[in-house]
Design an enzyme around this catalytic site. Sequence first.
Site, PDB file in Angstrom:
ATOM      1  N   CYS A   2       0.836  -1.193   0.000  1.00 49.66           N
ATOM      2  CA  CYS A   2       0.000   0.000   0.000  1.00 49.66           C
ATOM      3  C   CYS A   2       0.872   1.243   0.000  1.00 49.66           C
ATOM      4  O   CYS A   2       2.058   1.192   0.289  1.00 49.66           O
ATOM      5  CB  CYS A   2      -0.870  -0.003   1.239  1.00 49.66           C
ATOM      6  SG  CYS A   2      -1.707  -1.572   1.425  1.00 49.66           S
ATOM      7  N   ARG A  50       1.433   2.062  -5.882  1.00 51.48           N
ATOM      8  CA  ARG A  50       1.698   1.000  -4.903  1.00 51.48           C
ATOM      9  C   ARG A  50       0.464   0.151  -4.629  1.00 51.48           C
ATOM     10  O   ARG A  50       0.551  -0.867  -3.944  1.00 51.48           O
ATOM     11  CB  ARG A  50       2.190   1.618  -3.590  1.00 51.48           C
ATOM     12  CG  ARG A  50       3.460   2.421  -3.743  1.00 51.48           C
ATOM     13  CD  ARG A  50       3.824   3.068  -2.423  1.00 51.48           C
ATOM     14  NE  ARG A  50       4.302   2.074  -1.488  1.00 51.48           N
ATOM     15  CZ  ARG A  50       5.571   1.761  -1.288  1.00 51.48           C
ATOM     16  NH1 ARG A  50       6.501   2.391  -1.978  1.00 51.48           N
ATOM     17  NH2 ARG A  50       5.916   0.853  -0.429  1.00 51.48           N
ATOM     18  N   TRP A  76      -3.601  -2.125  -1.789  1.00 52.37           N
ATOM     19  CA  TRP A  76      -3.584  -3.286  -2.683  1.00 52.37           C
ATOM     20  C   TRP A  76      -3.797  -4.511  -1.801  1.00 52.37           C
ATOM     21  O   TRP A  76      -3.004  -4.787  -0.900  1.00 52.37           O
ATOM     22  CB  TRP A  76      -2.235  -3.381  -3.391  1.00 52.37           C
ATOM     23  CG  TRP A  76      -2.167  -4.426  -4.455  1.00 52.37           C
ATOM     24  CD1 TRP A  76      -2.441  -4.245  -5.779  1.00 52.37           C
ATOM     25  CD2 TRP A  76      -1.771  -5.788  -4.311  1.00 52.37           C
ATOM     26  NE1 TRP A  76      -2.260  -5.419  -6.464  1.00 52.37           N
ATOM     27  CE2 TRP A  76      -1.859  -6.381  -5.595  1.00 52.37           C
ATOM     28  CE3 TRP A  76      -1.384  -6.585  -3.232  1.00 52.37           C
ATOM     29  CZ2 TRP A  76      -1.554  -7.721  -5.820  1.00 52.37           C
ATOM     30  CZ3 TRP A  76      -1.075  -7.921  -3.456  1.00 52.37           C
ATOM     31  CH2 TRP A  76      -1.154  -8.470  -4.746  1.00 52.37           C
ATOM     32  N   ASN A 114       0.527  -0.540   6.197  1.00 51.66           N
ATOM     33  CA  ASN A 114       1.042  -1.307   5.062  1.00 51.66           C
ATOM     34  C   ASN A 114       1.773  -2.501   5.646  1.00 51.66           C
ATOM     35  O   ASN A 114       2.727  -2.329   6.396  1.00 51.66           O
ATOM     36  CB  ASN A 114       2.005  -0.440   4.228  1.00 51.66           C
ATOM     37  CG  ASN A 114       2.697  -1.235   3.136  1.00 51.66           C
ATOM     38  OD1 ASN A 114       2.222  -2.285   2.733  1.00 51.66           O
ATOM     39  ND2 ASN A 114       3.829  -0.726   2.659  1.00 51.66           N
ATOM     40  N   GLY A 115       1.310  -3.714   5.311  1.00 49.76           N
ATOM     41  CA  GLY A 115       1.960  -4.909   5.832  1.00 49.76           C
ATOM     42  C   GLY A 115       0.919  -5.958   6.157  1.00 49.76           C
ATOM     43  O   GLY A 115      -0.217  -5.889   5.673  1.00 49.76           O
ATOM     44  N   GLU A 132      11.138 -10.979 -21.286  1.00 48.89           N
ATOM     45  CA  GLU A 132      10.749  -9.634 -20.865  1.00 48.89           C
ATOM     46  C   GLU A 132       9.674  -9.060 -21.796  1.00 48.89           C
ATOM     47  O   GLU A 132       8.704  -8.439 -21.337  1.00 48.89           O
ATOM     48  CB  GLU A 132      11.994  -8.728 -20.815  1.00 48.89           C
ATOM     49  CG  GLU A 132      11.733  -7.277 -20.485  1.00 48.89           C
ATOM     50  CD  GLU A 132      10.961  -7.033 -19.188  1.00 48.89           C
ATOM     51  OE1 GLU A 132      10.795  -7.965 -18.393  1.00 48.89           O
ATOM     52  OE2 GLU A 132      10.493  -5.900 -19.006  1.00 48.89           O
ATOM     53  N   LYS A 175       5.970  -7.874 -20.483  1.00 49.41           N
ATOM     54  CA  LYS A 175       5.461  -6.512 -20.701  1.00 49.41           C
ATOM     55  C   LYS A 175       4.115  -6.558 -21.401  1.00 49.41           C
ATOM     56  O   LYS A 175       3.181  -5.880 -21.020  1.00 49.41           O
ATOM     57  CB  LYS A 175       6.487  -5.748 -21.545  1.00 49.41           C
ATOM     58  CG  LYS A 175       6.670  -4.332 -21.246  1.00 49.41           C
ATOM     59  CD  LYS A 175       7.585  -4.002 -20.090  1.00 49.41           C
ATOM     60  CE  LYS A 175       7.359  -4.753 -18.833  1.00 49.41           C
ATOM     61  NZ  LYS A 175       8.368  -4.596 -17.846  1.00 49.41           N
ATOM     62  N   GLU A 215       1.251  -8.102 -19.073  1.00 48.64           N
ATOM     63  CA  GLU A 215       0.858  -7.393 -17.851  1.00 48.64           C
ATOM     64  C   GLU A 215       0.051  -6.133 -18.120  1.00 48.64           C
ATOM     65  O   GLU A 215      -0.755  -5.728 -17.279  1.00 48.64           O
ATOM     66  CB  GLU A 215       2.061  -7.091 -16.944  1.00 48.64           C
ATOM     67  CG  GLU A 215       2.995  -6.031 -17.452  1.00 48.64           C
ATOM     68  CD  GLU A 215       4.117  -5.717 -16.475  1.00 48.64           C
ATOM     69  OE1 GLU A 215       3.885  -5.669 -15.265  1.00 48.64           O
ATOM     70  OE2 GLU A 215       5.247  -5.515 -16.946  1.00 48.64           O
ATOM     71  N   HIS A 244       8.462 -29.466 -28.947  1.00 49.73           N
ATOM     72  CA  HIS A 244       8.268 -30.428 -27.860  1.00 49.73           C
ATOM     73  C   HIS A 244       6.944 -30.208 -27.138  1.00 49.73           C
ATOM     74  O   HIS A 244       6.783 -30.629 -25.999  1.00 49.73           O
ATOM     75  CB  HIS A 244       9.461 -30.373 -26.903  1.00 49.73           C
ATOM     76  CG  HIS A 244      10.748 -30.677 -27.613  1.00 49.73           C
ATOM     77  ND1 HIS A 244      11.103 -31.953 -27.970  1.00 49.73           N
ATOM     78  CD2 HIS A 244      11.712 -29.859 -28.096  1.00 49.73           C
ATOM     79  CE1 HIS A 244      12.262 -31.909 -28.626  1.00 49.73           C
ATOM     80  NE2 HIS A 244      12.644 -30.649 -28.711  1.00 49.73           N
ATOM     81  N   LYS A 276       3.201  -1.537  -7.840  1.00 46.57           N
ATOM     82  CA  LYS A 276       4.591  -1.311  -8.228  1.00 46.57           C
ATOM     83  C   LYS A 276       5.583  -1.924  -7.244  1.00 46.57           C
ATOM     84  O   LYS A 276       6.625  -2.411  -7.633  1.00 46.57           O
ATOM     85  CB  LYS A 276       4.812   0.201  -8.319  1.00 46.57           C
ATOM     86  CG  LYS A 276       6.181   0.611  -8.782  1.00 46.57           C
ATOM     87  CD  LYS A 276       6.253   0.634 -10.275  1.00 46.57           C
ATOM     88  CE  LYS A 276       7.618   1.010 -10.793  1.00 46.57           C
ATOM     89  NZ  LYS A 276       7.847   0.397 -12.104  1.00 46.57           N
TER      90      LYS A 276
HETATM   91  C1  F6R Z   1       7.077  -5.725 -14.440  1.00 45.32           C
HETATM   92  C2  F6R Z   1       7.594  -5.220 -13.179  1.00 45.32           C
HETATM   93  C3  F6R Z   1       7.833  -6.197 -12.094  1.00 45.32           C
HETATM   94  C4  F6R Z   1       9.051  -5.791 -11.242  1.00 45.32           C
HETATM   95  C5  F6R Z   1       9.181  -6.729 -10.041  1.00 45.32           C
HETATM   96  C6  F6R Z   1      10.384  -6.417  -9.212  1.00 45.32           C
HETATM   97  O1  F6R Z   1       6.963  -4.716 -15.397  1.00 45.32           O
HETATM   98  O2  F6R Z   1       7.793  -4.053 -13.006  1.00 45.32           O
HETATM   99  O3  F6R Z   1       7.977  -7.494 -12.582  1.00 45.32           O
HETATM  100  O4  F6R Z   1      10.191  -5.840 -12.033  1.00 45.32           O
HETATM  101  O5  F6R Z   1       8.029  -6.628  -9.247  1.00 45.32           O
HETATM  102  O6  F6R Z   1      10.318  -5.140  -8.675  1.00 45.32           O
HETATM  103  P1  F6R Z   1      11.601  -4.407  -8.160  1.00 45.32           P
HETATM  104  O7  F6R Z   1      12.480  -4.160  -9.331  1.00 45.32           O
HETATM  105  O8  F6R Z   1      11.106  -3.141  -7.553  1.00 45.32           O
HETATM  106  O9  F6R Z   1      12.246  -5.326  -7.164  1.00 45.32           O
END
Ligand code: F6R
Length: 623
Positions: free
Chosen positions: A12, A37, A86, A110-111, A496, A500, A503, A519, A618
């Site tokens: 959060c 967040r 969240w 938060n937690g 990657e 992207k 998500e 396979h 995030k």
């Molecule tokens: C995807 C994304 C996540 C972060 C992951 C790690 O676009 O942003 O997969 O890369 O949650 O987050 P950090 O880098 O903050 O440890």
Amino acid sequence: MAFFGYIGVFMCGIIGFSGKLDAKKVILDGLTTLEYRGYDSCGVCLVDTDHKFSIVKSTGKVVDLLPKVDEIITKETHVGIGHTRWATHGGVITENAHPHHAGLVNLIHNGIIENYLSLREQYKLDNALEGGTDTEIVANILNLIYKKNKNEPLSSIKKLTDIIKGTFAFLIMFEDRPDEVYAIKHVSPLVCAKSNDGSFIASDITALMPYTKEFSVIEEGTIVCADKDSLKAYDLKTLKEISLKTETITWSVDTAKKDGYNHFMLKEIHEQCTALENTIKPRIIDFNIDLSNDGIEDNAYEFFKKIEKIHIVACGTALHAGKVGASVFQDVLNIPVDDYIASEYRYSNTLTNDKTLVIVLSQSGETIDTLASLEKAKSKGAKVISIVNVKGSTIARNSDYVLYTHAGPEIAVASTKAYTVQVATIYLLLTKIASVRSAIDRSYEKSVCENLYASIENIKTALQKENEIKDIVKYISSSHDAFYIGRGLDYVFSLEGALKLKEISYIHTEAYAAGELKHGTIALIEDGTPVIAVCTQSDIATKFLSNVKEVKARNAYVILIITDGIKYEKDLADIVIKIDKVDDKFSVFPVAVITQLIAYYTAYTKGLDIDKPRNLAKSVTVE
Ligand code: F6R
């Protein structure tokens, strides 16, 4: 009591303020900034000039809360707390939104409190609860303790922390102390700052950037009290006042604005040249890699000479950046360089020892699994170097060495510029290690430096493909499934690219090592299935292009991303996107830009909430 199932409030955003400014504005602006967040629900508790406390909360986003706050709180306010949430399980309902109120206590969290059930029983709270959160239980218990403790805040908070188990960052307002906001944390991050305008506390510095560049990380075992004139810290054990260590943030407040772009994600994709330049420039002197400003010199070199293996640990996009580093440098270093998903690493027997170098990567510096892996590595005697974007974050502070990436604030939930600079930083670090171990000669180091500089231009050229990509994605955006395929390093880039795309566009996308298709996976290719084929590794290109032929023969719709100069048959692909000829190890940069733009414009075409994709947040601060 309405029972909705107990809810862990995980990643959060929280903010508190006491001072001269309009608290309603400070708190709501802060929540808007922190919304990345978590954005399931949000709420505020504000105190007006008559010392009346009002809580306004609701499900949904901050923008929807604004009119409700304006309607309910009409008087001036100068003190308050706010929360954007969240949740992992249980209903996203107003009763479970924060702040929670009990007697004289208003509290946000938060937690997750792990012993909430036994506490609920022990304190006989069944009839006192309205919603189903662990936090509401904490608010009620703190209220009971506060009363018993003759309304003494510090010792009450101390008593609370003695009985709760779990992770937390709490902001607390007591109704008989209308000017004060209290904070206490365990694991979940908090920062605070004091300016001429008042005192601020928040989950991260992005929310404080409009007010000050000086901030302090709230350490474990510290209670902070913010009021309009002071920001005081107390040792949780002794309750004696202690001093806060101040740090300076170099990020500018403008970097956290959209600057005319429709979304932060697009802005951040475009910021990659600058981010890359800012990250590599201070570390390359006369085409030599110099990490001495990061503290990596003689002592670290001694360790580099004796290491027998390297573990690279991270989550999500950061892990993909680490995988690129591992794939390129295992050969160069000639020792095992293995990459691990942090949530697995922390619980498996990874044979980490005092001859292991562990490199952790994290944009936020707060990802709980990455942090736990770091702690595990240290407990096994390994040395940890972290590659982190957020200054002063927990992972940065707990590592033996930290290399900060200079991407500036990354606001969009989907990581873009942070990935690019993580790759560049791990290239610099692993090249330096190779050099210290005499695994490479001077010309290799020089060529890494030259290629990194050249990558700034290569990103620029890739960005010029934006209009071309806008058209291409029309086809992908109407599909349910898509595939990325590649071989070798191109497979790693595909991981990657697929993350992207899925998500932010919600199109089911998987990445496959092209040689594996036969396979099993090739059974999924139907007429028109989009397959994005990445072909930049010259040594394996011929074999890869045969795999592309195999999917084309099954009528896949092939989008080929290929380095200029690699030969391919004209009818192999429906669409071809060329990237400039670059050293194979450095195609990661233009490919990243192309795949980010594909994801962005696909989601854009579908009209989705690109910066805040559903179900995500995030900063993942609880496992
Ligand atoms: C995807 C994304 C996540 C972060 C992951 C790690 O676009 O942003 O997969 O890369 O949650 O987050 P950090 O880098 O903050 O440890």
